[in-house]
Design a protein around this motif. Sequence first.
Motif, PDB file in Angstrom:
ATOM      1  N   THR A 166      26.447  28.429 -30.466  1.00  0.00           N
ATOM      2  CA  THR A 166      25.872  27.509 -29.479  1.00  0.00           C
ATOM      3  C   THR A 166      24.353  27.480 -29.534  1.00  0.00           C
ATOM      4  O   THR A 166      23.740  26.673 -28.823  1.00  0.00           O
ATOM      5  CB  THR A 166      26.320  27.899 -28.060  1.00  0.00           C
ATOM      6  N   THR A 272      34.402  27.172 -19.256  1.00  0.00           N
ATOM      7  CA  THR A 272      32.941  27.292 -19.265  1.00  0.00           C
ATOM      8  C   THR A 272      32.371  27.203 -20.675  1.00  0.00           C
ATOM      9  O   THR A 272      31.262  26.698 -20.867  1.00  0.00           O
ATOM     10  CB  THR A 272      32.525  28.628 -18.633  1.00  0.00           C
ATOM     11  N   ARG A 275      32.545  23.294 -21.844  1.00  0.00           N
ATOM     12  CA  ARG A 275      32.068  22.221 -20.972  1.00  0.00           C
ATOM     13  C   ARG A 275      30.545  22.180 -20.970  1.00  0.00           C
ATOM     14  O   ARG A 275      29.888  23.205 -20.851  1.00  0.00           O
ATOM     15  CB  ARG A 275      32.567  22.433 -19.538  1.00  0.00           C
ATOM     16  N   ARG A 276      29.972  21.015 -21.098  1.00  0.00           N
ATOM     17  CA  ARG A 276      28.531  20.831 -21.059  1.00  0.00           C
ATOM     18  C   ARG A 276      28.141  20.157 -19.751  1.00  0.00           C
ATOM     19  O   ARG A 276      28.845  19.278 -19.257  1.00  0.00           O
ATOM     20  CB  ARG A 276      28.061  19.990 -22.250  1.00  0.00           C
ATOM     21  N   ARG A 277      26.988  20.545 -19.225  1.00  0.00           N
ATOM     22  CA  ARG A 277      26.566  20.069 -17.908  1.00  0.00           C
ATOM     23  C   ARG A 277      25.444  19.036 -18.021  1.00  0.00           C
ATOM     24  O   ARG A 277      24.300  19.271 -17.654  1.00  0.00           O
ATOM     25  CB  ARG A 277      26.093  21.261 -17.059  1.00  0.00           C
ATOM     26  N   THR A 279      22.376  16.854 -18.798  1.00  0.00           N
ATOM     27  CA  THR A 279      21.085  17.078 -19.451  1.00  0.00           C
ATOM     28  C   THR A 279      20.478  18.418 -19.097  1.00  0.00           C
ATOM     29  O   THR A 279      19.393  18.744 -19.593  1.00  0.00           O
ATOM     30  CB  THR A 279      20.111  15.954 -19.045  1.00  0.00           C
ATOM     31  N   ASP A 280      21.097  19.185 -18.245  1.00  0.00           N
ATOM     32  CA  ASP A 280      20.560  20.497 -17.853  1.00  0.00           C
ATOM     33  C   ASP A 280      20.921  21.516 -18.927  1.00  0.00           C
ATOM     34  O   ASP A 280      22.039  22.036 -18.985  1.00  0.00           O
ATOM     35  CB  ASP A 280      21.132  20.907 -16.508  1.00  0.00           C
ATOM     36  N   ILE A 281      19.958  21.822 -19.806  1.00  0.00           N
ATOM     37  CA  ILE A 281      20.215  22.702 -20.947  1.00  0.00           C
ATOM     38  C   ILE A 281      20.534  24.123 -20.495  1.00  0.00           C
ATOM     39  O   ILE A 281      21.422  24.786 -21.036  1.00  0.00           O
ATOM     40  CB  ILE A 281      18.991  22.688 -21.889  1.00  0.00           C
ATOM     41  N   SER A 284      24.029  24.378 -19.054  1.00  0.00           N
ATOM     42  CA  SER A 284      24.997  24.210 -20.134  1.00  0.00           C
ATOM     43  C   SER A 284      25.100  25.474 -20.977  1.00  0.00           C
ATOM     44  O   SER A 284      26.199  25.867 -21.392  1.00  0.00           O
ATOM     45  CB  SER A 284      24.585  23.028 -21.019  1.00  0.00           C
ATOM     46  N   GLY A 287      27.270  28.396 -19.592  1.00  0.00           N
ATOM     47  CA  GLY A 287      28.720  28.290 -19.675  1.00  0.00           C
ATOM     48  C   GLY A 287      29.307  29.198 -20.736  1.00  0.00           C
ATOM     49  O   GLY A 287      30.169  30.050 -20.444  1.00  0.00           O
ATOM     50  N   HIS A 326      30.382  27.620 -11.970  1.00  0.00           N
ATOM     51  CA  HIS A 326      29.811  26.776 -13.024  1.00  0.00           C
ATOM     52  C   HIS A 326      30.566  25.460 -13.129  1.00  0.00           C
ATOM     53  O   HIS A 326      29.967  24.402 -13.353  1.00  0.00           O
ATOM     54  CB  HIS A 326      29.861  27.536 -14.360  1.00  0.00           C
ATOM     55  N   PRO A 331      27.565  17.536 -12.165  1.00  0.00           N
ATOM     56  CA  PRO A 331      26.883  17.221 -13.421  1.00  0.00           C
ATOM     57  C   PRO A 331      25.447  16.751 -13.213  1.00  0.00           C
ATOM     58  O   PRO A 331      24.596  16.914 -14.071  1.00  0.00           O
ATOM     59  CB  PRO A 331      27.741  16.109 -14.033  1.00  0.00           C
TER      60      PRO A 331
END
Length: 566
Positions: A166, A272, A275-277, A279-281, A284, A287, A326, A331
Amino acid sequence: MNSSQQAMPFIDSNGALMNLIKIAGFAGVALVANDGLRDRDRFLVLLNRLAWFGGGYALLGLAQFFTGLNFVDQINIPGLVGGGAGGVDSRAGFVRPESTARHTLEYASVLSVTLPIALTMAIHGAEKRLIFRWLPTALICGAAMLSVTRSALIGIVVVMLILVPTWAPRVRKIALFAGIAGLGVLYVAVPGIAGTIMGMFSGSDSSIDSRTSSYPAISGYLLVSPWLGRGLGTMTADYRIFDNQFIGLLIELGIVGSLAFITLILVSSFCTIFRRRGTDIKISALGPAIGAGILAAALLSAFFDSFHFPQSIGMISLMIGLAGAHWNLSPDIVDIQPVNFSSPDALTKPAKMQISRLLLVLLRWWFVVVLILAAFIPLGLHIRGASGVFYTKFDIVFQAPPGATKDNALRTEASSTVHYAAMVQRIYQNKHHEADIRPVRAPLYGTGMRDIEAVYLPSSGGQWQTNFNKSQITVEIVKDTPEEAERRATEITKEITALAIAPQTDTGVWKESQITTERVAQTIPVGYIDVRIKYALAVLLVLALGTAFAGAMSLNKFVKWRHSKN
């Protein structure tokens, strides 16, 4: 519920109830973390504190490693008594630190859980100075490498296998060079640690042998109740130590409970990791960190009984709750307005609304509740028909001949006859196959089997360090009727007596010089071990009501979802 239906020692049945309370407490940790972290700032604050907690925890472990002092045993709290052994353990000449844990493996589990959190917070914590960002990570990594335990190193590998894919290519290169530099520092600063680490993963080891030697007993315990198990918390050290929480769950909770726990671990971690959240790096990236912590703790549970160690099961519960938190974060990362606790209705009003909503759902779907409750009636009737077992235990003592003692029984030493008693016991064992399920110290009826016998040489040692210092054979019998128990006791006594005389007669030993046997109890003591039906019915009632309420609420949500789709 199963522990109350089976004839078990009172301490085991109570242990099952106490474990339900303990699990409810740890479930509270998961639920509070899941429902109490609804906005981004509170979520990040907790994870930052968790990273620093891991750093302080590791710092204490490092201090123990380099000084050889425990430090924790110096803390005296008025009114409380320390339950630990004090001091520190060692392996290959190196101290095995524990920090505040009860065992090195629990220490390794906590380090493996906190490492991915600290690492991710350091990578994405640009608002802090460099040293403060990376200090917890450096301490945790150093403590894990110097823990002198395979589990900590395996935990690091699991964490890296999940996190590295990641990361950005630049972060991977920096991590590679930092890892090589760190290993070089450890090699120079702690001479001999590299060889010790290599030796832990090569050749035979007593800790590995102690685990594998218990595997033949798994099938015996599992056959008693394969689907639902014998009851959580009933497989204590008095029966057998498997040093594998998954095996313990398989025996205590059966196939159903084990699959439920594995499903909980996989769902909470994968939800977790993948899953990506938006634009919040930072959110994300956290997770996969949370998922890595869950999977590392779960994997290390295969090397020790993690549910028996509060820090280990506590961290697993917390990470599962953080996985839910999380997932619950919007989002768009919209902060939720805080509750005004100064208002008298701040807590009571939402609770009243939830109760009213539940009552309306139950009234609407009352027939579903009735059907589910009716489905539990046959199980209740089965529990009411459960009965106990009859149990007896006695010893057959081997006595030296009068000529060897000069008519003074006090001059008889156990070592002079214990080997002959062992030989007779082996001869009997070869003729009668016995299930490899005999407990270490607990009574035989505690295994849950209703028709079982055990003829063995008593050991005053434990599971891994036996000490056969008594010249006697112990017999335990569990049957459904007292007549059957008495009959088998008489037959076994006669057979052992005959087996003890036959070799001596065949070799021409004079009768006056023969080793003789005597049963300690002239009258066979057969007792009835009852089951705790009331406890089982009470647990069944709670389970039935919970299932009925959950079924009605799930059906109500499903109907609403279908209407919304239409």
